[in-house]
Design an enzyme around this catalytic site. Structure first.
Site, mmCIF file in Angstrom:
data_model
loop_
_atom_site.group_PDB
_atom_site.id
_atom_site.type_symbol
_atom_site.label_atom_id
_atom_site.label_comp_id
_atom_site.label_asym_id
_atom_site.label_seq_id
_atom_site.Cartn_x
_atom_site.Cartn_y
_atom_site.Cartn_z
ATOM 1 N N HIS A 232 75.155 64.605 -28.930
ATOM 2 C CA HIS A 232 74.222 64.635 -30.061
ATOM 3 C C HIS A 232 74.999 64.497 -31.356
ATOM 4 C CE1 HIS A 232 70.826 65.831 -32.555
ATOM 5 N NE2 HIS A 232 71.522 66.827 -33.067
ATOM 6 N N SER A 234 74.352 65.008 -35.664
ATOM 7 C CA SER A 234 73.550 65.308 -36.845
ATOM 8 C C SER A 234 74.491 65.322 -38.027
ATOM 9 C CB SER A 234 72.827 66.653 -36.713
ATOM 10 O OG SER A 234 73.734 67.727 -36.908
ATOM 11 N N ASN A 235 73.940 65.488 -39.207
ATOM 12 C CA ASN A 235 74.786 65.541 -40.395
ATOM 13 C C ASN A 235 75.650 66.795 -40.415
ATOM 14 O OD1 ASN A 235 75.736 64.473 -42.831
ATOM 15 N ND2 ASN A 235 74.298 65.698 -44.014
ATOM 16 N N GLY A 237 77.417 67.690 -37.821
ATOM 17 C CA GLY A 237 78.542 67.371 -36.957
ATOM 18 C C GLY A 237 78.041 66.934 -35.599
ATOM 19 N N GLY A 238 78.956 66.677 -34.697
ATOM 20 C CA GLY A 238 78.584 66.217 -33.368
ATOM 21 C C GLY A 238 78.579 67.345 -32.356
ATOM 22 N N VAL A 239 77.974 67.069 -31.208
ATOM 23 C CA VAL A 239 78.057 67.948 -30.038
ATOM 24 C C VAL A 239 78.612 67.086 -28.917
ATOM 25 C CG1 VAL A 239 76.827 69.446 -28.449
ATOM 26 C CG2 VAL A 239 76.078 69.296 -30.831
ATOM 27 N N LYS A 254 80.925 72.076 -30.175
ATOM 28 C CA LYS A 254 79.949 71.901 -31.251
ATOM 29 C C LYS A 254 80.695 71.861 -32.570
ATOM 30 C CE LYS A 254 75.613 73.671 -33.107
ATOM 31 N NZ LYS A 254 74.545 74.680 -32.935
ATOM 32 N N ASP A 364 65.247 80.134 -33.099
ATOM 33 C CA ASP A 364 65.042 78.677 -33.046
ATOM 34 C C ASP A 364 64.541 78.267 -31.665
ATOM 35 O OD1 ASP A 364 65.019 76.107 -34.060
ATOM 36 O OD2 ASP A 364 67.142 75.737 -33.700
#
Length: 866
Positions: A232, A234-235, A237-239, A254, A364
Site C-alpha cells: 500500500h 499513501s502520502n 509512506g508505504g506499507v 510500515k 479506526d
C-alpha cells in the site's frame, strides 16, 4: 474512498465543493497584498500566481519547489515573496494554511505533497542564483520531502524539470495530460510521479549537474530488510512486505514520512507511527492482534516492523461472497452468507472487547483494517489511531461511514464503527447514515427484510448510526423532510412517474446556486477540473435531463448557462467539453448561443483530441450530426465523418496490443462505434457498420465471462458492468449496431451483458457508474420478443424500487448522493439528474443518453436522434 474526494468533502457537509472555498477564511495575506507597478496576479484554483509584466518564460525548464511545515509557512512565504519580487521571478504559492494541510494530508496525492511554492527561473543563471541566495535564506526550515523532485542540500528547496506553460497531449490511456516538448517538437506527457527522474534529452545546467548525478547513484535504502512487495502507498509512506537480509520470516514494514501524512490536527505520520508502536505493545499477545517487532529509522524515514498476517482484507472477503451482486441470488446463498457474516461480527466483537480490556481504544474500525485469516479468524491491523482509554485522544482521521461523529468518546468510538460494520456486511452503504443519520433506520429495516438475521441484530445500527448529534451541532434541516413520502415514490408497487419526475426536478432546483459563477448545480468533484458547464458534471447535463424527461426548467437557469457559455474558456468534447454544452443549448431553444459555442469549440479542437465519446472525436462527430439535422447544413456531416473515421483509425491502429486502453461507452471503443452507426444512418455507407463492428470487438476483447454467466469489463482485479467504462456502455453501442446488423457474431454478447446489468445490489445510484445507468441500459435494450413471465419488466421495477436505498430527501424532495456516497449531487453522471433521466427512460420511454437509442415501442426521441 477514492482519495481525490477527501479535500472536496471538507468545504460543505452536504455537497462537494472546492478546497479554495473551504480555505478562503484562512488565506495568506500575500494572496491579496498590493503588488508593485509592473506586476500582475493570477489564480489557479488553490494557487495564487504572481508574475512580472514583460518577462518571457520558456515553455519548460527547471522549476524550484519550496516545501514547508504549517508552523513555518508564513515565514517561508515572506522570504519567497520578497526574493521573487526583488529578482522579478514568476512564482505561485498555495493560498492558505488549510490548503497546505490538505496537500500534505495522509491521502493527498504523493506527487504533489510538500509543494508549497513554485518558482520559475527564466534561465540557468537565475536558477543558480535562486538556489544559492534563497537556499541560504531558508536554511534550517523544515517541510515534507517532495518525492517527485531532487532535494537541494539539506533545506526545503527542490528541483524538477517540467512544463512552465500549460500544454497538453494524450497519455497511453488516452487522457488529456500536461505535456513537455521533446527536441523534435513532439509533445509527451509531463509525468509527475512519486519519484525523481529527468527526461533523457533535458538539459542539465552546470550548477545542478553534480547533484543530479549524485542522486542517480543513490540506491540503497539503508533498511536491514529486503522489500519483496509493496502492499500500500499513501502520502504518509508505504506499507511493504519484507524479509530480513539474512532470511527469516516475512514481516510488514510500515513507513512514516516526517512532516507528511497529516491528520486533521496537523499531526504527522511519524508521530502516529510511534503511537501505533506503543498501542501494539499494550495489546501484545492478544489473539487477533499482530505482534510488534520494533521501530527503526532509515535515511529520514521511520519504520514500524510487525508480524505479517496471512489472509485478505474483509473487503476482499465480502466481494468474493456477497450474494446480491449476482443476478437472481437464491435464498440458500443469502442464508449461507448471513451465517458467515454473523460469525465475522461475533469474532470482531470478541477481539474488540479484548482490546478494550487492555485499556485501548482501537479508533479506526473499518473493513480494510480487518484481516480474515485462512482459518476464518479475524486480525485487527493499523493501530495508528488507537489511544489509551485513560487518556483518550479522538482520532483525527478515519474511514468514511465508519468514523464516529463528534460527541463520541472512548470505547463508544469503536462501538459506532462496529455498528457501521454490522450494516456494511449486509448493505455496504455505511456512508449514507454518515451523510443523513435518518438513513440508518431505513437501511436497518431493509437489512432485516432481506437477510435472515436474528432479532436485535440491527438495534445498534438504529441507535448509534441514527443518533442525533450529541455535541451541540444542529441536525441538517434540509434533510429528512417528508422522508417516508419521498421514499414511497420509489418503493411503491406501482410507479407514479409524474410525481417521481416532479419531485426529482424540484430537488434539483432546490440545490441550484445561480448566484455562483463557477457552477449552477452541485455535483461530482470533477466539475472543479472539467468546469461546471458540461454534460457529465455541469449545468448542461442537468438541464438536458430535465428537458428530455419533460420536467420544469427555470428560465433563469438556461440564461445562466448561456452567459457562462459565452464567457468561459472552452475545451472540445461531448461530455466534458463545449460540444456537449452547445448540444444542450440547442435543445433548450438557444440556437444562436449554441452555434457560437460550437464554433469556439471547433476552434479549440486539438489535432489529436483522442478517439473517445467523452472528450474526443466520437463525441464531436455526434454533436456535428445533430447540428446537421438541426440546421440543414450537411457540411456538418462531412466534418462528423472526418472525426468519426479519425477515431476509428486511431483505435484500429492500436488494436488489442494496447493493454492500457479502456473500454466502455465514454472511454473505450464503444463510443466511436456508436458514432459510426449514427453516421451510417445519415449516409447509408455500409463500410461504417463494418468498422463499428470491428471497434466493438476491441471492447469485447476487454471483457470476461464471470462464473455467474455475466459479461463484464476486466479492470485490474475488478469486473465492471457500468455505462462509463463497463459492459453496459458496450451494450448500448452493440444495440445500436444490431438494430441494423442483427446477425453479427457480437450479438451473442447481448444476453450476458444484460445479465450483468441485473444484480440486486449496486453500491452507487448514479448514471455513469451505478444503478441508474444499468436501469437505463436495460430499458433501452428491452427485448422486443414477447415476455409472458414479465421478467424484463420485473428487473426494471426492482431497480426502480431499490433506488430508495440511496435516496436522501433534500428539502422534502427526492435527491441522491454522488459517487463515493459522501455528498449529494445533482449532476448527470453521478447524481439526481442521471437518476431522473434513467427513470424517465424506464417508466415513460423518454430519451436516454444522447444517440444511445430509445426503449422499444417508445415514441420518437425528443432530444437529438435519441
Amino acid at each position: 474512498m477514492d482519495n481525490r474526494y477527501e479535500a472536496y468533502a471538507y468545504a460543505d457537509p452536504l455537497f462537494y465543493d472546492s478546497p479554495r472555498r473551504w480555505g478562503a477564511p484562512e488565506e495568506f495575506a500575500a494572496v491579496g497584498a498590493p503588488l508593485p507597478a509592473g506586476w500582475e496576479r493570477g489564480d489557479l484554483e488553490i494557487w495564487a500566481v504572481v508574475r512580472p509584466e514583460g518577462v518571457e518564460l520558456p515553455s519548460q525548464g527547471w522549476k524550484i519547489h519550496v516545501s514547508s511545515c504549517a508552523e513555518d509557512a508564513e515565514a517561508v512565504l515572506a522570504e519567497v515573496y520578497d526574493y521573487c519580487l526583488h529578482e522579478r521571478m514568476t512564482f505561485k504559492f498555495l493560498r492558505g494554511l488549510p490548503i497546505l494541510q490538505v496537500q500534505n494530508s495522509k491521502y493527498a496525492p504523493r506527487s504533489a505533497s510538500g509543494k508549497f511554492c513554485t518558482l520559475y527561473p527564466a534561465d540557468d543563471a537565475e536558477l543558480a542564483k535562486c538556489l544559492d541566495v534563497l537556499g541560504r535564506r531558508l536554511a534550517g526550515r523544515r517541510g515534507p520531502y517532495i518525492l517527485s523532485d531532487l532535494r537541494w542540500g539539506e533545506g526545503p528547496l527542490y528541483l524538477r524539470y517540467g512544463g512552465f506553460a500549460e500544454r497538453y497531449c494524450r497519455n497511453e490511456a488516452g487522457d488529456r495530460v500536461l505535456a513537455l516538448e521533446e527536441p523534435d517538437g513532439r509533445l509527451v506527457p509531463d509525468v509527475r510521479g512519486a519519484g525523481f527522474s529527468v527526461p533523457p534529452w533535458a538539459p542539465v545546467p552546470a550548477a545542478i549537474a553534480s547533484a543530479v548525478a549524485e542522486r542517480a547513484t543513490q540506491s540503497d535504502s539503508g533498511l536491514p530488510y529486503t522489500v519483496e512487495q509493496v502492499l500500500h502507498f499513501s502520502n504518509a509512506g508505504g506499507v511493504y512486505l519484507a524479509r530480513g537480509r539474512d532470511g527469516g520470516p516475512q514481516v510488514v514494514l510500515k513507513e512514516a514520512r516526517p512532516h507528511a501524512g497529516l491528520d486533521q490536527r496537523g499531526v504527522d505520520a511519524v508521530t502516529r507511527l510511534r503511537q501505533e508502536h506503543d498501542m501494539l505493545s499494550k495489546v501484545a499477545g492478544l489473539p487477533g492482534v499482530p505482534a510488534v517487532h520494533g521501530l527503526l529509522k532509515a535515511w529520514e524515514h521511520h519504520f514500524l516492523v510487525q508480524e505479517f498476517v496471512e489472509g485478505g482484507a474483509l473487503t476482499e472477503w465480502l466481494t468474493s461472497r456477497y450474494p446480491l451482486i449476482h443476478p437472481d441470488a437464491d435464498e440458500a446463498a443469502v442464508a449461507a452468507y448471513t451465517r458467515e457474516a454473523l460469525g465475522i461480527v461475533e469474532r470482531v466483537e470478541r477481539t474488540l472487547e479484548a482490546i478494550h480490556a487492555r485499556g485501548v481504544v482501537f479508533g479506526d474500525l473499518h473493513p480494510r483494517n480487518l484481516i480474515v485469516r485462512p482459518d476464518g479468524d479475524i486480525c485487527f491491523i493499523d493501530f495508528e489511531l488507537a489511544s489509551p482509554v485513560s487518556d483518550f485522544l479522538r482520532p483525527a482521521l478515519g474511514a468514511a461511514g465508519f468514523t464516529a461523529p463528534p460527541g463520541y468518546t472512548g470505547t463508544h468510538v469503536d462501538r459506532y464503527g462496529l455498528a457501521a460494520l454490522r450494516l456494511w456486511l449486509f448493505f455496504p452503504l455505511a456512508q449514507l447514515p454518515a451523510l443523513d443519520p435518518g438513513k440508518a433506520a431505513e437501511l436497518a429495516d431493509a437489512l432485516e427484510r432481506r437477510f435472515p438475521v436474528p432479532p436485535g441484530y440491527a438495534d445498534d445500527i438504529r441507535a448509534l448510526l441514527g443518533a442525533a448529534p450529541t455535541d451541540g451541532r444542529m441536525a441538517r434541516p434540509e434533510l429528512g423532510q417528508r422522508r417516508a413520502e419521498a421514499k414511497a415514490l420509489l418503493s411503491a408497487p406501482d410507479a407514479d412517474w409524474p410525481r417521481i419526475r416532479d419531485s426529482l426536478a424540484e430537488g434539483i432546483a432546490a440545490m441550484a446556486t445561480p448566484e455562483r459563477v463557477d457552477r449552477l448545480f452541485p455535483g461530482d468533484v470533477a466539475q472543479f477540473t472539467h468546469g461546471g458547464l458540461g454534460l457529465a458534471h455541469g449545468a448542461a447535463g442537468v438541464l438536458y435531463a430535465l428537458h428530455a424527461t419533460g420536467a420544469a426548467i427555470d428560465p433563469a437557469h438556461v440564461r445562466w448557462l448561456v452567459r457562462a457559455a459565452r464567457s468561459r474558456p472552452v475545451r472540445p468534447g461531448l461530455y466534458f467539453g463545449g460540444h456537449g454544452v452547445a448540444y444542450a443549448l440547442d435543445l433548450l431553444g438557444e440556437r444562436a448561443a449554441a452555434l457560437a459555442l460550437l464554433a469556439r469549440a471547433t476552434e479549440a479542437s486539438e489535432n489529436d483530441a483522442g478517439p473517445s465519446l467523452g472528450t474526443g472525436d466520437a463525441g464531436i462527430a455526434l454533436t456535428l450530426l445533430h447540428f446537421a439535422d438541426a440546421t440543414g447544413d450537411y457540411r456538418f456531416v462531412d466534418e462528423a465523418r472526418t472525426h468519426a473515421e479519425h477515431a476509428a483509425d486511431t483505435l484500429e491502429k492500436a488494436g488489442t496490443a494496447d493493454n492500457s486502453r479502456r473500454a466502455g461507452l465514454l472511454a473505450g471503443a464503444a463510443g466511436p462505434a456508436l458514432a459510426l452507426v449514427r453516421l451510417y444512418e445519415h449516409t447509408g455507407d455500409d463500410t461504417l457498420l463494418h468498422r463499428a463492428e470491428a471497434l466493438l470487438e476491441l471492447d469485447l476483447d476487454r471483457c470476461a465471462t464471470v462464473a455467474d454467466g455475466t459479461l463484464q469489463v476486466v479492470d485490474g482485479r475488478r469486473v465492471l458492468p457500468y455505462i462509463e467504462t463497463g459492459s453496459a456502455g458496450i451494450g448500448l453501442a452493440l444495440a445500436a449496431l444490431t438494430a441494423h446488423r442483427p446477425d453479427i457474431a457480437a450479438a451473442a454478447s447481448t444476453a450476458p451483458i444484460r445479465r450483468a446489468a441485473e444484480p440486486e445490489f449496486i453500491i452507487q445510484p448514479g448514471l455513469f457508474n451505478g444503478r441508474a445507468g444499468l436501469l437505463g441500459y436495460l430499458a433501452v435494450t428491452r427485448p422486443t420478443a414477447p415476455d409472458p413471465a414479465g421478467t424484463a419488466d420485473a428487473v426494471l421495477d426492482r431497480h426502480r424500487r431499490l433506488l430508495a436505498l440511496h435516496q436522501i430527501t433534500y428539502r422534502g424532495h427526492l435527491a441522491f448522493p454522488g459517487d463515493q456516497l459522501l455528498r449529494l449531487s445533482a449532476d448527470l453522471a453521478s447524481g439526481s439528474a442521471g437518476v431522473l433521466l434513467a427513470l424517465g427512460t424506464a417508466l415513460a420511454g423518454t430519451p436516454f443518453l444522447p444517440w444511445t437509442g430509445s426503449p422499444a415501442g417508445s415514441p420518437p426521441a425528443s432530444a437529438g436522434r435519441g
